[in-house]
Scaffold this motif. Sequence first.
Motif, PDB file in Angstrom:
ATOM      1  N   GLU A  70     -35.045  -5.169 -88.722  1.00  0.00           N
ATOM      2  CA  GLU A  70     -34.753  -5.617 -90.093  1.00  0.00           C
ATOM      3  C   GLU A  70     -33.784  -6.794 -90.078  1.00  0.00           C
ATOM      4  O   GLU A  70     -32.692  -6.685 -89.517  1.00  0.00           O
ATOM      5  CB  GLU A  70     -34.163  -4.434 -90.866  1.00  0.00           C
ATOM      6  N   ASN A 108     -27.454  -3.986 -93.870  1.00  0.00           N
ATOM      7  CA  ASN A 108     -28.671  -3.227 -93.568  1.00  0.00           C
ATOM      8  C   ASN A 108     -28.400  -1.791 -93.125  1.00  0.00           C
ATOM      9  O   ASN A 108     -29.176  -0.885 -93.453  1.00  0.00           O
ATOM     10  CB  ASN A 108     -29.481  -3.961 -92.491  1.00  0.00           C
ATOM     11  N   TRP A 110     -30.297   1.121 -95.234  1.00  0.00           N
ATOM     12  CA  TRP A 110     -31.322   1.940 -94.583  1.00  0.00           C
ATOM     13  C   TRP A 110     -30.896   3.403 -94.439  1.00  0.00           C
ATOM     14  O   TRP A 110     -31.721   4.312 -94.582  1.00  0.00           O
ATOM     15  CB  TRP A 110     -31.759   1.340 -93.252  1.00  0.00           C
ATOM     16  N   VAL A 135     -32.256   5.170 -87.928  1.00  0.00           N
ATOM     17  CA  VAL A 135     -31.686   3.838 -88.125  1.00  0.00           C
ATOM     18  C   VAL A 135     -30.562   3.647 -87.122  1.00  0.00           C
ATOM     19  O   VAL A 135     -29.673   4.497 -87.008  1.00  0.00           O
ATOM     20  CB  VAL A 135     -31.129   3.682 -89.554  1.00  0.00           C
TER      21      VAL A 135
END
Length: 489
Positions: free
Chosen positions: A200, A206, A210, A252
């Motif tokens: 990403e 992020n 996420w 993640v």
Amino acid sequence: MTADDLLLSGARPYGGGAPLDIRLSGGVIAEIAPAGSLEAAGVETVALDGRSVGPGLWDAHLHFTQWVIQQRRVDLAGTRGVADAVAVVRAALAAGFPMTEGVLFGYGHRDGMWPEPVTQAALDVFAEPVVLINGDLHSAWMNTAGAVRLGLRPDASGVVSEGEWIGVLQRFHARANLPIADYRRAADDAAARGVVGVVEYENVLNVDEWADRVAQGVTSLRVDASVWPDRLETVIARGLRTGTPVDPDGLVTMGSLKVVVDGSLNTRTAYCWDPYPGLDAHAAHGCGVSSVPVEQLRELLVRAREAGIGAAVHAIGDRANSEVLDTFEELGMPGVIEHAQLVRVEDFPRFARLGLIASVQPEHAMDDRDVADRYWAGRTDRAFAFGSLHAAGVPLRLGSDAPVAPLDPWHAIASAVSRSRGDRDAWHPEQVLPLEVALVASTRHPLAVGSPADLVVTDADPHALGRDALRGMPVAATLLAGRFTHRTL
Ligand SMILES: [Zn+2]
């Protein structure tokens, strides 16, 4: 969220060979043996009936929110000039196409090949705010109402580009507040194409975005969550290093620092050794734009390295690539060069010697071949030169750069191995990648005991398919850590 044990029976590895049984346990591949030889007592068995199995696919470069948002943008990809684009916008407005915060957004035109320059006046025939985002995302063409709405002041062309535009794009979309269901659908759609993970590159925090999405049930993908320079200190202060999981299931993980050191080909801002045709090398931006000088890049990379964070540097023009190679060489650190679209011949072996990874987007070569023939005339033998990178020994990763190209690794693989699309002939066919290489560049682990149980089951062996069939590869199932994220069986 560890899945129960599972036995996949009668699987054929890519490239042929005798059918196998594959036992998955604890999220990894626990056993691989000739078909019919593994005990199945008490273990759920899924018969693959000779379907092909390979490692799950990764998209090594995308912008997920922009991919989700793309569904709310008028598609301008096929437009061939100003009048054409105006007609598409007129039709969309007449049809009640959804506005986003009062703005009609369009996306995908590539005016670098248009016969005439764009003007703001051409879009001022519309009273509604209209903002048309270039196919490479590096600029937007807008009417007066659109510019007012976004607080921008473009010149008579109506175009705002690079830093000024990218900032608006990110700020505006940070407010867009898309429903979580849109993210879930996009992730599930990717899983249905065999995708298990994505890298990403959105310019937001992020890791937090996420982790929040996973908590809300977006669990079909692994995500390497990169960070841009303006948030580097935030993640360092939290002790996040590349590879640190940020959600309870470890879907993640903290990714790399992303630094963008030049522009793009379409906008003629990719930073090159030679001037763009018709421009003087000494003119402002005659050779493109260096947006992050070497000294600043060096500081950022050093800061990332001392904090245990890897580096992924966007470099498109050959001069940008040379300078990024210089910097990695000076620091002696590993990393990834994103795009690497134009590379000097003498830089291919250096790229390999430094152990750097080239993260490339084969669909860009198909989208931009005409623009490259024009703006990089005489240099295209080393443009999108995946074959030269591979031959030099540079490890490759394939990605889509979605929304620039669709989030579908089979498209990238098909373009990488054919250098052609649709009814066109191959463009620099000497730069094709062998299928085996394209597949490895789209995965993270081999199909082997101990690898994560991230698998794709396809109705055909990719080695048996031609270019177009490969693009449309029928995916029967996808597993992530041993659980199905897509299942037709
Ligand atoms: Zn990108």
